[in-house]
Design a protein around this motif. Structure first.
Motif, PDB file in Angstrom:
ATOM      1  N   GLU A  25       0.829  -1.206   0.000  1.00 54.24           N
ATOM      2  CA  GLU A  25       0.000   0.000   0.000  1.00 54.24           C
ATOM      3  C   GLU A  25       0.863   1.256   0.000  1.00 54.24           C
ATOM      4  OE1 GLU A  25      -2.788  -0.113   3.231  1.00 54.24           O
ATOM      5  OE2 GLU A  25      -3.645  -2.017   2.563  1.00 54.24           O
ATOM      6  N   LEU A  26       1.946   1.236   0.788  1.00 51.65           N
ATOM      7  CA  LEU A  26       2.840   2.388   0.841  1.00 51.65           C
ATOM      8  C   LEU A  26       3.472   2.637  -0.526  1.00 51.65           C
ATOM      9  CD1 LEU A  26       4.325   4.574   2.492  1.00 51.65           C
ATOM     10  CD2 LEU A  26       6.092   2.857   2.946  1.00 51.65           C
ATOM     11  N   ILE A  27       3.984   1.588  -1.146  1.00 56.01           N
ATOM     12  CA  ILE A  27       4.616   1.735  -2.459  1.00 56.01           C
ATOM     13  C   ILE A  27       3.592   2.210  -3.488  1.00 56.01           C
ATOM     14  CG2 ILE A  27       5.658   0.445  -4.373  1.00 56.01           C
ATOM     15  CD1 ILE A  27       7.139  -1.200  -2.227  1.00 56.01           C
ATOM     16  N   THR A  28       2.387   1.680  -3.433  1.00 52.96           N
ATOM     17  CA  THR A  28       1.335   2.084  -4.365  1.00 52.96           C
ATOM     18  C   THR A  28       1.000   3.565  -4.190  1.00 52.96           C
ATOM     19  OG1 THR A  28       0.428  -0.149  -4.375  1.00 52.96           O
ATOM     20  CG2 THR A  28      -1.021   1.605  -5.146  1.00 52.96           C
ATOM     21  N   ASN A  29       0.849   3.984  -2.924  1.00 58.72           N
ATOM     22  CA  ASN A  29       0.504   5.389  -2.670  1.00 58.72           C
ATOM     23  C   ASN A  29       1.631   6.331  -3.085  1.00 58.72           C
ATOM     24  OD1 ASN A  29      -1.983   4.675  -1.644  1.00 58.72           O
ATOM     25  ND2 ASN A  29      -1.287   4.628   0.469  1.00 58.72           N
ATOM     26  N   VAL A  30       2.867   5.981  -2.738  1.00 55.15           N
ATOM     27  CA  VAL A  30       3.999   6.835  -3.093  1.00 55.15           C
ATOM     28  C   VAL A  30       4.158   6.903  -4.611  1.00 55.15           C
ATOM     29  CG1 VAL A  30       6.517   7.020  -2.983  1.00 55.15           C
ATOM     30  CG2 VAL A  30       5.218   6.557  -0.904  1.00 55.15           C
ATOM     31  N   SER A  31       4.028   5.754  -5.265  1.00 54.09           N
ATOM     32  CA  SER A  31       4.189   5.754  -6.724  1.00 54.09           C
ATOM     33  C   SER A  31       3.074   6.552  -7.395  1.00 54.09           C
ATOM     34  CB  SER A  31       4.236   4.333  -7.265  1.00 54.09           C
ATOM     35  OG  SER A  31       3.003   3.696  -7.063  1.00 54.09           O
ATOM     36  N   HIS A  32       1.873   6.501  -6.825  1.00 51.99           N
ATOM     37  CA  HIS A  32       0.778   7.320  -7.374  1.00 51.99           C
ATOM     38  C   HIS A  32       1.103   8.800  -7.216  1.00 51.99           C
ATOM     39  CE1 HIS A  32      -3.223   8.598  -8.505  1.00 51.99           C
ATOM     40  NE2 HIS A  32      -3.284   9.317  -7.396  1.00 51.99           N
ATOM     41  N   ASP A  33       1.639   9.144  -6.035  1.00 51.59           N
ATOM     42  CA  ASP A  33       2.009  10.543  -5.799  1.00 51.59           C
ATOM     43  C   ASP A  33       3.139  10.991  -6.722  1.00 51.59           C
ATOM     44  OD1 ASP A  33       0.086  10.678  -3.872  1.00 51.59           O
ATOM     45  OD2 ASP A  33       1.458  10.462  -2.169  1.00 51.59           O
ATOM     46  N   ILE A  34       4.003  10.067  -7.128  1.00 49.95           N
ATOM     47  CA  ILE A  34       5.082  10.405  -8.056  1.00 49.95           C
ATOM     48  C   ILE A  34       4.553  10.468  -9.489  1.00 49.95           C
ATOM     49  CG2 ILE A  34       7.230   9.552  -9.091  1.00 49.95           C
ATOM     50  CD1 ILE A  34       7.943   8.418  -6.317  1.00 49.95           C
ATOM     51  N   LYS A  35       3.655   9.532  -9.836  1.00 51.43           N
ATOM     52  CA  LYS A  35       3.171   9.477 -11.220  1.00 51.43           C
ATOM     53  C   LYS A  35       2.357  10.702 -11.612  1.00 51.43           C
ATOM     54  CE  LYS A  35       1.216   5.368 -11.500  1.00 51.43           C
ATOM     55  NZ  LYS A  35       0.592   4.154 -12.033  1.00 51.43           N
ATOM     56  N   THR A  36       1.625  11.280 -10.672  1.00 50.03           N
ATOM     57  CA  THR A  36       0.775  12.429 -11.004  1.00 50.03           C
ATOM     58  C   THR A  36       1.600  13.608 -11.522  1.00 50.03           C
ATOM     59  OG1 THR A  36      -0.875  11.699  -9.404  1.00 50.03           O
ATOM     60  CG2 THR A  36      -0.993  14.000 -10.118  1.00 50.03           C
ATOM     61  N   LEU A  57      11.720   7.144 -15.934  1.00 55.05           N
ATOM     62  CA  LEU A  57      11.256   7.227 -14.555  1.00 55.05           C
ATOM     63  C   LEU A  57       9.835   6.686 -14.427  1.00 55.05           C
ATOM     64  CD1 LEU A  57      11.792   8.117 -11.662  1.00 55.05           C
ATOM     65  CD2 LEU A  57      11.033  10.415 -12.293  1.00 55.05           C
ATOM     66  N   LYS A  58       8.992   6.985 -15.398  1.00 54.72           N
ATOM     67  CA  LYS A  58       7.614   6.470 -15.370  1.00 54.72           C
ATOM     68  C   LYS A  58       7.620   4.944 -15.436  1.00 54.72           C
ATOM     69  CE  LYS A  58       3.135   6.865 -17.615  1.00 54.72           C
ATOM     70  NZ  LYS A  58       2.370   7.474 -18.698  1.00 54.72           N
ATOM     71  N   LYS A  59       8.460   4.374 -16.296  1.00 56.87           N
ATOM     72  CA  LYS A  59       8.559   2.916 -16.403  1.00 56.87           C
ATOM     73  C   LYS A  59       9.061   2.310 -15.094  1.00 56.87           C
ATOM     74  CE  LYS A  59      10.643  -0.763 -19.214  1.00 56.87           C
ATOM     75  NZ  LYS A  59      10.397  -1.701 -18.177  1.00 56.87           N
ATOM     76  N   LEU A  60      10.036   2.962 -14.465  1.00 59.28           N
ATOM     77  CA  LEU A  60      10.557   2.467 -13.184  1.00 59.28           C
ATOM     78  C   LEU A  60       9.483   2.462 -12.102  1.00 59.28           C
ATOM     79  CD1 LEU A  60      14.083   4.141 -13.050  1.00 59.28           C
ATOM     80  CD2 LEU A  60      13.593   1.699 -13.267  1.00 59.28           C
ATOM     81  N   VAL A  61       8.668   3.495 -12.063  1.00 58.92           N
ATOM     82  CA  VAL A  61       7.587   3.574 -11.067  1.00 58.92           C
ATOM     83  C   VAL A  61       6.572   2.458 -11.302  1.00 58.92           C
ATOM     84  CG1 VAL A  61       5.655   4.989 -10.260  1.00 58.92           C
ATOM     85  CG2 VAL A  61       7.891   6.031 -10.604  1.00 58.92           C
ATOM     86  N   VAL A  62       6.196   2.241 -12.553  1.00 56.80           N
ATOM     87  CA  VAL A  62       5.245   1.167 -12.877  1.00 56.80           C
ATOM     88  C   VAL A  62       5.849  -0.196 -12.514  1.00 56.80           C
ATOM     89  CG1 VAL A  62       4.079  -0.010 -14.783  1.00 56.80           C
ATOM     90  CG2 VAL A  62       4.024   2.482 -14.636  1.00 56.80           C
ATOM     91  N   ASP A  63       7.121  -0.384 -12.847  1.00 56.30           N
ATOM     92  CA  ASP A  63       7.787  -1.651 -12.512  1.00 56.30           C
ATOM     93  C   ASP A  63       7.862  -1.856 -11.002  1.00 56.30           C
ATOM     94  OD1 ASP A  63       8.116  -2.133 -15.189  1.00 56.30           O
ATOM     95  OD2 ASP A  63      10.268  -1.679 -15.229  1.00 56.30           O
ATOM     96  N   LEU A  64       8.090  -0.786 -10.256  1.00 53.15           N
ATOM     97  CA  LEU A  64       8.143  -0.875  -8.795  1.00 53.15           C
ATOM     98  C   LEU A  64       6.805  -1.323  -8.228  1.00 53.15           C
ATOM     99  CD1 LEU A  64       9.664  -0.339  -6.118  1.00 53.15           C
ATOM    100  CD2 LEU A  64       8.807   2.000  -6.234  1.00 53.15           C
ATOM    101  N   VAL A  65       5.736  -0.756  -8.713  1.00 60.90           N
ATOM    102  CA  VAL A  65       4.398  -1.141  -8.245  1.00 60.90           C
ATOM    103  C   VAL A  65       4.128  -2.603  -8.588  1.00 60.90           C
ATOM    104  CG1 VAL A  65       1.923  -0.746  -8.537  1.00 60.90           C
ATOM    105  CG2 VAL A  65       3.476   1.188  -8.327  1.00 60.90           C
ATOM    106  N   ASP A  66       4.447  -2.997  -9.820  1.00 61.72           N
ATOM    107  CA  ASP A  66       4.215  -4.385 -10.232  1.00 61.72           C
ATOM    108  C   ASP A  66       5.047  -5.359  -9.396  1.00 61.72           C
ATOM    109  OD1 ASP A  66       2.406  -3.557 -12.116  1.00 61.72           O
ATOM    110  OD2 ASP A  66       3.791  -3.722 -13.808  1.00 61.72           O
TER     111      ASP A  66
END
Length: 188
Positions: A93-104, A140-149
């Protein structure tokens, strides 16, 4: 028994022998049953069967303590597994929330870089900077998506569809994707 045989009569010894066997044989079976139940429950717990328990109602002494210890081990393992799962869910949940905050904001950066790239800029340095920003923001966007996955996969949230794989075909595809980069750097 040998000493008693010398001092007592044969009838007394036979009577004592029968009484002794009537007491010891059931006692031996009782101990064997308790040991068997302890062993079976231990095997079930070691094979991750968290429903296994030892019924210590008819156990005595050390056997009762061992049965209770097995039951407590099972409860401890179940609690540790539950804590681990809770921790994994929290991490996901933390990684998902942080990555969402980064992706926006990253999406905004990518969109504005795309708009700037469509502008008719005269400065060659500015065009080069836009290409660099575009390249790195996409990465960076790809890295964030990969991190969530990866986070979802490690916590079991992401369902995987396992399929057989021909490794030679995969390696050829990888080589095909990187052949240009490799040749530019004089690598094979």
């Amino acid at each position: 028994e040998f000493i008693l045989l010398l001092t007592w009569g044969i009838e007394d010894i036979i009577c004592l022998f029968i009484i002794e066997k009537l007491i010891f044989i059931p006692l031996i079976f009782y101990v064997a049953i308790m040991l068997f139940k302890l062993e079976q429950t231990g095997k079930k717990i070691s094979s991750a069967d968290m429903t296994a328990t030892v019924d210590t109602k008819y156990f005595l002494g050390t056997f009762k303590k061992q049965g209770e210890n097995l039951n407590n081990i099972k409860l401890g393992i179940a609690q540790a597994v539950e804590d681990k799962m809770k921790s994994e869910r929290f991490k996901t949940e933390l990684i998902t929330n942080v990555s969402h905050d980064i992706k926006t904001p990253l999406t905004s950066i990518i969109n504005y870089v795309d708009l700037l790239g469509k502008e008719d800029l005269q400065n060659e340095n500015a065009k080069e900077y836009i290409q660099i920003i575009s390249k790195h923001s996409d990465r960076l966007k790809k890295l964030v998506v990969d991190l969530v996955d990866a986070s979802k996969a490690s916590s079991g949230v992401l369902q995987l569809d396992m399929q057989p794989l021909k490794i030679d075909v995969l390696l050829e595809q990888i080589a095909g994707e990187y052949i240009e980069r490799l040749s530019v750097n004089n690598l094979e």
